[in-house]
Motif scaffolding. Structure first.
Motif, PDB file in Angstrom:
ATOM      1  N   ASN A 100      67.220 -50.212-121.894  1.00  0.00           N
ATOM      2  CA  ASN A 100      68.096 -51.314-121.488  1.00  0.00           C
ATOM      3  C   ASN A 100      68.493 -52.062-122.762  1.00  0.00           C
ATOM      4  OD1 ASN A 100      66.452 -53.758-121.993  1.00  0.00           O
ATOM      5  ND2 ASN A 100      65.103 -52.960-120.389  1.00  0.00           N
ATOM      6  N   MET A 157      66.006 -53.890-125.299  1.00  0.00           N
ATOM      7  CA  MET A 157      64.935 -53.167-125.997  1.00  0.00           C
ATOM      8  C   MET A 157      65.418 -52.629-127.343  1.00  0.00           C
ATOM      9  SD  MET A 157      63.411 -51.048-122.735  1.00  0.00           S
ATOM     10  CE  MET A 157      61.754 -50.690-123.313  1.00  0.00           C
ATOM     11  N   ASP A 183      55.557 -49.878-120.425  1.00  0.00           N
ATOM     12  CA  ASP A 183      56.280 -50.737-119.479  1.00  0.00           C
ATOM     13  C   ASP A 183      55.523 -50.951-118.173  1.00  0.00           C
ATOM     14  OD1 ASP A 183      58.555 -51.554-120.891  1.00  0.00           O
ATOM     15  OD2 ASP A 183      59.728 -49.798-120.312  1.00  0.00           O
ATOM     16  N   PHE A 196      55.329 -54.142-116.043  1.00  0.00           N
ATOM     17  CA  PHE A 196      56.388 -54.578-115.116  1.00  0.00           C
ATOM     18  C   PHE A 196      56.105 -54.010-113.716  1.00  0.00           C
ATOM     19  CE2 PHE A 196      58.410 -54.541-119.411  1.00  0.00           C
ATOM     20  CZ  PHE A 196      58.419 -55.927-119.565  1.00  0.00           C
ATOM     21  N   ALA A 199      56.501 -55.037-110.811  1.00  0.00           N
ATOM     22  CA  ALA A 199      57.498 -55.187-109.738  1.00  0.00           C
ATOM     23  C   ALA A 199      58.313 -53.909-109.539  1.00  0.00           C
ATOM     24  CB  ALA A 199      58.447 -56.342-110.060  1.00  0.00           C
ATOM     25  N   ARG A 242      59.095 -43.690-117.956  1.00  0.00           N
ATOM     26  CA  ARG A 242      58.352 -44.537-117.019  1.00  0.00           C
ATOM     27  C   ARG A 242      57.880 -43.783-115.771  1.00  0.00           C
ATOM     28  NH1 ARG A 242      60.360 -50.470-115.828  1.00  0.00           N
ATOM     29  NH2 ARG A 242      58.157 -50.501-115.252  1.00  0.00           N
ATOM     30  N   GLY A 265      62.356 -54.310-108.724  1.00  0.00           N
ATOM     31  CA  GLY A 265      63.360 -54.508-109.769  1.00  0.00           C
ATOM     32  C   GLY A 265      64.748 -54.619-109.146  1.00  0.00           C
ATOM     33  N   ARG A 271      70.092 -48.482-112.201  1.00  0.00           N
ATOM     34  CA  ARG A 271      68.798 -47.814-111.976  1.00  0.00           C
ATOM     35  C   ARG A 271      68.723 -47.214-110.564  1.00  0.00           C
ATOM     36  NH1 ARG A 271      64.864 -49.583-115.795  1.00  0.00           N
ATOM     37  NH2 ARG A 271      65.967 -50.019-117.732  1.00  0.00           N
ATOM     38  N   TYR A 286      70.593 -55.230-115.644  1.00  0.00           N
ATOM     39  CA  TYR A 286      70.509 -53.846-115.167  1.00  0.00           C
ATOM     40  C   TYR A 286      69.708 -53.703-113.894  1.00  0.00           C
ATOM     41  CZ  TYR A 286      66.017 -54.539-117.318  1.00  0.00           C
ATOM     42  OH  TYR A 286      64.791 -55.065-117.612  1.00  0.00           O
ATOM     43  N   HIS A 287      68.910 -54.718-113.562  1.00  0.00           N
ATOM     44  CA  HIS A 287      68.130 -54.739-112.315  1.00  0.00           C
ATOM     45  C   HIS A 287      68.582 -55.959-111.516  1.00  0.00           C
ATOM     46  CE1 HIS A 287      64.154 -52.451-113.535  1.00  0.00           C
ATOM     47  NE2 HIS A 287      64.884 -51.700-112.732  1.00  0.00           N
ATOM     48  N   VAL A 340      66.978 -59.455-112.403  1.00  0.00           N
ATOM     49  CA  VAL A 340      67.371 -60.288-113.536  1.00  0.00           C
ATOM     50  C   VAL A 340      68.701 -60.995-113.257  1.00  0.00           C
ATOM     51  CG1 VAL A 340      65.975 -59.190-115.336  1.00  0.00           C
ATOM     52  CG2 VAL A 340      68.202 -58.213-114.772  1.00  0.00           C
ATOM     53  N   ASN A 370      64.837 -64.198-113.444  1.00  0.00           N
ATOM     54  CA  ASN A 370      63.670 -63.359-113.197  1.00  0.00           C
ATOM     55  C   ASN A 370      62.490 -64.280-112.829  1.00  0.00           C
ATOM     56  OD1 ASN A 370      61.358 -61.252-114.573  1.00  0.00           O
ATOM     57  ND2 ASN A 370      62.993 -60.424-113.329  1.00  0.00           N
ATOM     58  N   SER A 377      61.440 -56.547-124.005  1.00  0.00           N
ATOM     59  CA  SER A 377      61.553 -55.297-123.251  1.00  0.00           C
ATOM     60  C   SER A 377      62.509 -55.459-122.066  1.00  0.00           C
ATOM     61  CB  SER A 377      60.175 -54.863-122.759  1.00  0.00           C
ATOM     62  OG  SER A 377      60.230 -53.562-122.235  1.00  0.00           O
ATOM     63  N   GLY A 378      63.088 -56.644-121.925  1.00  0.00           N
ATOM     64  CA  GLY A 378      64.013 -56.900-120.817  1.00  0.00           C
ATOM     65  C   GLY A 378      63.316 -57.381-119.559  1.00  0.00           C
ATOM     66  N   CYS A 425      59.376 -59.581-113.159  1.00  0.00           N
ATOM     67  CA  CYS A 425      59.131 -58.159-113.461  1.00  0.00           C
ATOM     68  C   CYS A 425      57.636 -57.853-113.498  1.00  0.00           C
ATOM     69  CB  CYS A 425      59.715 -57.784-114.814  1.00  0.00           C
ATOM     70  SG  CYS A 425      61.473 -57.998-114.960  1.00  0.00           S
TER      71      CYS A 425
HETATM   72  N1  ARG Z   1      61.586 -52.185-120.176  1.00  0.00           N
HETATM   73  C1  ARG Z   1      61.593 -52.160-118.749  1.00  0.00           C
HETATM   74  C2  ARG Z   1      62.703 -51.259-118.236  1.00  0.00           C
HETATM   75  O1  ARG Z   1      63.751 -51.274-118.807  1.00  0.00           O
HETATM   76  C3  ARG Z   1      61.763 -53.543-118.206  1.00  0.00           C
HETATM   77  C4  ARG Z   1      61.652 -53.610-116.719  1.00  0.00           C
HETATM   78  C5  ARG Z   1      61.724 -54.997-116.234  1.00  0.00           C
HETATM   79  N2  ARG Z   1      61.415 -55.074-114.856  1.00  0.00           N
HETATM   80  C6  ARG Z   1      62.182 -55.640-113.940  1.00  0.00           C
HETATM   81  N3  ARG Z   1      61.717 -55.726-112.739  1.00  0.00           N
HETATM   82  N4  ARG Z   1      63.396 -56.044-114.206  1.00  0.00           N
HETATM   83  O2  ARG Z   1      62.527 -50.528-117.289  1.00  0.00           O
END
Ligand code: ARG
Length: 287
Positions: free
Chosen positions: A43, A46, A86, A89, A91, A111, A141, A157, A185-186, A189, A235, A274-275, A280
């Motif tokens: 993402n 990162m 990761d 995270f 969630a 992941r 997420g 995602r 991206y989620h 967020v 978040n 890490s976003g 998360c």
């Molecule tokens: N680095 C992780 C990813 O990109 C961050 C995930 C964050 N989690 C979230 N629920 N937004 O997958």
């Protein structure tokens, strides 16, 4: 409000401007960032060339966990696995509604192995109705339970076909929402649930049609600004009264305070590299 009768002094009534928000006790699942780092980039937050302090991440995560416990919530933990940076995270690894579990399937191969560690945690912890998705599904997420609907993000995602799977597995009405900004991206967020049928969201993260869906379903929503979103302020985690959110999200905190919520700040600067933010790191176990 001032009431003025004929020939009388005005009577000023102190009318509360926001409803009283009542918290409910929650149960969360978290995973310590013992192996946290930014080793790959999946993402825009990162950057693997930037230095990361795992010790600082552990410190911030511990403060988050203690914040929940201080608010009277119960926090369960799952053993972190080496090689899965990761996994903090949590969630992203399951969606639990009424004791039913829908596991996850990660988009990024880096992941993928996380999903099975959580599946085994659910089975070892008394969950009997555990379904693993066929389609890419990054759990909370992209899936947010409002108490009435399961809001479901897609675009970066979670596969839109995973939304139909979620509806079948959990037996809840799913509302699909299209995310359009790679920084958000989620769904988690770009939007969070403040209380039953009340959300906060960042409009620019959504397609025009999805934005109209949000406006239609949640006319009273808290509408976040660019600066609220850019510190991952959305978040956030609400227990119906307390809203745990990043310390930089001062504007958003003011907005939720106007609605009668109590902001509780946490520092998640290291995890944000890490976003990720408070939400998360926090899977809600709705048993
Ligand atoms: N680095 C992780 C990813 O990109 C961050 C995930 C964050 N989690 C979230 N629920 N937004 O997958």
């Amino acid at each position: 409000v001032s009431l003025v009768g004929p020939g009388e002094e005005p009577i000023v009534l102190d009318v509360p401007t926001a409803p009283v928000r009542v918290p409910t006790t929650r149960r969360y699942l978290m995973c310590a960032p013992e192996h946290f780092t930014v080793a790959y980039s999946i993402n825009p937050w990162m950057d693997p060339t930037r230095p990361i302090s795992t010790a600082l991440a552990v410190e911030q995560w511990t403060a988050l966990k203690e914040t929940y416990e201080g608010l009277g919530h119960r926090v369960e933990t799952i053993q972190p696995e080496p090689g899965l940076p990761d996994m903090v995270f949590a969630a992203n690894s399951g969606t639990v509604v009424d004791g039913r579990v829908l596991g996850s399937r990660f988009r990024a191969p880096q992941r993928a192995a996380e999903a099975d560690h959580f599946r085994r945690w659910f089975l070892a912890n008394g969950y009997r109705d555990v379904v693993m998705p066929e389609r890419t599904n990054e759990a909370e997420g992209d899936l947010a339970w409002t108490g009435r609907y399961l809001l479901a993000g897609t675009g970066f995602r979670t596969d839109p076909l995973a939304h139909a799977e979620a509806q079948e597995a959990l037996g809840v009405p799913v509302i699909s929402l299209q995310l359009v900004d790679p920084r958000y991206y989620h769904l988690d967020v770009a939007l969070f649930v403040l209380a039953d049928d009340l959300v906060a969201y960042y409009p620019e993260a959504f397609s025009p049609g999805s934005l109209r869906v949000l406006e239609r379903l949640f006319p009273d929503a808290v509408v976040a600004t660019e600066e609220d979103a850019a510190c991952l302020g959305l978040n956030a985690v609400s227990d119906g009264r307390h809203v745990v959110l990043p310390v930089e999200a001062v504007h958003l905190a003011g907005e939720v305070a106007k609605r009668g919520f109590e902001p509780v700040f946490v520092d998640i600067s290291e995890l944000r590299k890490s976003g990720g933010g408070p939400k998360c790191c926090t899977m809600e176990l709705r048993d």
